[in-house]
Design a protein around this motif. Sequence first.
Motif, mmCIF file in Angstrom:
data_model
loop_
_atom_site.group_PDB
_atom_site.id
_atom_site.type_symbol
_atom_site.label_atom_id
_atom_site.label_comp_id
_atom_site.label_asym_id
_atom_site.label_seq_id
_atom_site.Cartn_x
_atom_site.Cartn_y
_atom_site.Cartn_z
ATOM 1 N N GLN A 65 -0.789 -3.457 -13.766
ATOM 2 C CA GLN A 65 -2.157 -3.820 -13.395
ATOM 3 C C GLN A 65 -2.618 -3.077 -12.146
ATOM 4 O O GLN A 65 -3.756 -2.576 -12.087
ATOM 5 C CB GLN A 65 -2.263 -5.327 -13.171
ATOM 6 N N ALA A 66 -1.750 -2.980 -11.157
ATOM 7 C CA ALA A 66 -2.096 -2.271 -9.922
ATOM 8 C C ALA A 66 -2.330 -0.791 -10.188
ATOM 9 O O ALA A 66 -3.226 -0.174 -9.605
ATOM 10 C CB ALA A 66 -0.985 -2.457 -8.893
ATOM 11 N N LEU A 67 -1.536 -0.223 -11.092
ATOM 12 C CA LEU A 67 -1.691 1.184 -11.444
ATOM 13 C C LEU A 67 -2.996 1.410 -12.197
ATOM 14 O O LEU A 67 -3.797 2.287 -11.838
ATOM 15 C CB LEU A 67 -0.506 1.633 -12.301
ATOM 16 N N GLU A 68 -3.235 0.628 -13.223
ATOM 17 C CA GLU A 68 -4.379 0.844 -14.095
ATOM 18 C C GLU A 68 -5.704 0.500 -13.420
ATOM 19 O O GLU A 68 -6.760 1.038 -13.784
ATOM 20 C CB GLU A 68 -4.205 0.038 -15.379
ATOM 21 N N SER A 69 -5.679 -0.367 -12.425
ATOM 22 C CA SER A 69 -6.908 -0.730 -11.711
ATOM 23 C C SER A 69 -7.345 0.343 -10.718
ATOM 24 O O SER A 69 -8.458 0.270 -10.171
ATOM 25 C CB SER A 69 -6.700 -2.041 -10.961
ATOM 26 N N LEU A 70 -6.475 1.312 -10.458
ATOM 27 C CA LEU A 70 -6.709 2.365 -9.462
ATOM 28 C C LEU A 70 -6.785 1.821 -8.044
ATOM 29 O O LEU A 70 -7.315 2.471 -7.144
ATOM 30 C CB LEU A 70 -7.983 3.160 -9.781
ATOM 31 N N ASP A 71 -6.241 0.631 -7.856
ATOM 32 C CA ASP A 71 -6.258 0.012 -6.534
ATOM 33 C C ASP A 71 -5.533 0.878 -5.503
ATOM 34 O O ASP A 71 -5.885 0.875 -4.318
ATOM 35 C CB ASP A 71 -5.617 -1.375 -6.615
ATOM 36 N N PHE A 72 -4.546 1.631 -5.945
ATOM 37 C CA PHE A 72 -3.779 2.458 -5.000
ATOM 38 C C PHE A 72 -4.657 3.552 -4.388
ATOM 39 O O PHE A 72 -4.432 3.980 -3.251
ATOM 40 C CB PHE A 72 -2.543 3.067 -5.689
ATOM 41 N N ILE A 73 -5.691 3.994 -5.117
ATOM 42 C CA ILE A 73 -6.596 5.008 -4.563
ATOM 43 C C ILE A 73 -7.444 4.399 -3.455
ATOM 44 O O ILE A 73 -7.651 5.004 -2.404
ATOM 45 C CB ILE A 73 -7.492 5.599 -5.668
ATOM 46 N N THR A 74 -7.930 3.202 -3.692
ATOM 47 C CA THR A 74 -8.754 2.505 -2.704
ATOM 48 C C THR A 74 -8.030 2.373 -1.368
ATOM 49 O O THR A 74 -8.645 2.492 -0.298
ATOM 50 C CB THR A 74 -9.141 1.104 -3.215
ATOM 51 N N HIS A 75 -6.716 2.154 -1.435
ATOM 52 C CA HIS A 75 -5.927 1.938 -0.214
ATOM 53 C C HIS A 75 -5.149 3.182 0.221
ATOM 54 O O HIS A 75 -4.263 3.089 1.081
ATOM 55 C CB HIS A 75 -4.961 0.765 -0.435
ATOM 56 N N ALA A 76 -5.489 4.344 -0.354
ATOM 57 C CA ALA A 76 -4.840 5.611 0.015
ATOM 58 C C ALA A 76 -3.319 5.516 -0.061
ATOM 59 O O ALA A 76 -2.598 5.991 0.823
ATOM 60 C CB ALA A 76 -5.285 6.056 1.405
ATOM 61 N N GLN A 77 -2.836 4.885 -1.138
ATOM 62 C CA GLN A 77 -1.398 4.767 -1.353
ATOM 63 C C GLN A 77 -0.905 5.881 -2.275
ATOM 64 O O GLN A 77 -1.662 6.419 -3.083
ATOM 65 C CB GLN A 77 -1.082 3.396 -1.963
ATOM 66 N N ASP A 78 0.365 6.202 -2.147
ATOM 67 C CA ASP A 78 0.952 7.295 -2.911
ATOM 68 C C ASP A 78 1.908 6.771 -3.979
ATOM 69 O O ASP A 78 2.463 5.671 -3.846
ATOM 70 C CB ASP A 78 1.716 8.235 -1.974
ATOM 71 N N LEU A 79 2.103 7.578 -5.012
ATOM 72 C CA LEU A 79 3.057 7.256 -6.070
ATOM 73 C C LEU A 79 3.960 8.453 -6.300
ATOM 74 O O LEU A 79 3.479 9.585 -6.441
ATOM 75 C CB LEU A 79 2.336 6.914 -7.382
ATOM 76 N N VAL A 80 5.260 8.214 -6.326
ATOM 77 C CA VAL A 80 6.226 9.231 -6.732
ATOM 78 C C VAL A 80 6.777 8.811 -8.087
ATOM 79 O O VAL A 80 7.334 7.718 -8.226
ATOM 80 C CB VAL A 80 7.370 9.375 -5.706
ATOM 81 N N LEU A 81 6.588 9.652 -9.082
ATOM 82 C CA LEU A 81 7.060 9.376 -10.435
ATOM 83 C C LEU A 81 8.320 10.210 -10.652
ATOM 84 O O LEU A 81 8.250 11.414 -10.872
ATOM 85 C CB LEU A 81 5.982 9.744 -11.468
ATOM 86 N N TYR A 82 9.450 9.551 -10.561
ATOM 87 C CA TYR A 82 10.737 10.265 -10.582
ATOM 88 C C TYR A 82 11.535 9.912 -11.829
ATOM 89 O O TYR A 82 11.636 8.738 -12.198
ATOM 90 C CB TYR A 82 11.560 9.910 -9.346
ATOM 91 N N GLY A 83 12.101 10.943 -12.459
ATOM 92 C CA GLY A 83 12.994 10.646 -13.570
ATOM 93 C C GLY A 83 13.152 11.783 -14.556
ATOM 94 O O GLY A 83 12.847 12.947 -14.275
ATOM 95 N N ASP A 84 13.634 11.413 -15.729
ATOM 96 C CA ASP A 84 14.023 12.373 -16.743
ATOM 97 C C ASP A 84 12.830 13.145 -17.300
ATOM 98 O O ASP A 84 11.702 12.645 -17.346
ATOM 99 C CB ASP A 84 14.743 11.658 -17.899
#
Length: 220
Positions: A65-84
Amino acid sequence: MLEEWVHKGTPKQREYLHQILVAEHESRQDSRRRRLLKAARLPALKSLTGYDYSAVHFPTDYGRQALESLDFITHAQDLVLYGDVGTGKTHMASAPVAAACQQGIPARFYTTSALVMALRRAKDDDRLDKELASIAKNQLIVIDELGYLPIDTEGARLLFQVITNGYEKRSLVIPTNLEFSRWGTVFGDDNMAAAVIDRLVHHGRLLQFRGESYRVKTPS
């Protein structure tokens, strides 16, 4: 003046004027969305609607929900997508860019190699400040494929500048197949890598991807 003339009009005239203004506003908004999508340079238009989250492991305090709402953009938060490789990292990174543009939020998608190349060209042409200012206009920046190709010392410093300039000002999404302990091989300097990681995790989340490549599961 508009208010004065609105009161002079008949109800039907006022309704007609209102419809014209609404149509004009919607047209401008649609044009802006199309301009932003074009400027985002997405490799493909993606959405999180129907996205297969089975390979994704979210932190305990963060979810879909937090990802799809784009709330992280509003709060200038970062995401690291790590894996295979082939587990949907680029898809997950691309979809918020498209969604942001649809909401009128400037966003940009880069591969690491393309970003470094653009920065190096700008530096050689003595317009690095202008290029950095152009990048900084975006509220969301994706830097895809970090660690897939080697970066020389100058390229690493330029990339470092983009990441540090965005700290607490805009959101970064970085898909990578390298764990943090190996980021020193990308930047050519463990201290520089540590400084980047420190900024990303301060206001960010690490999403881990585990599983078989969808390209292997669904061969052409």
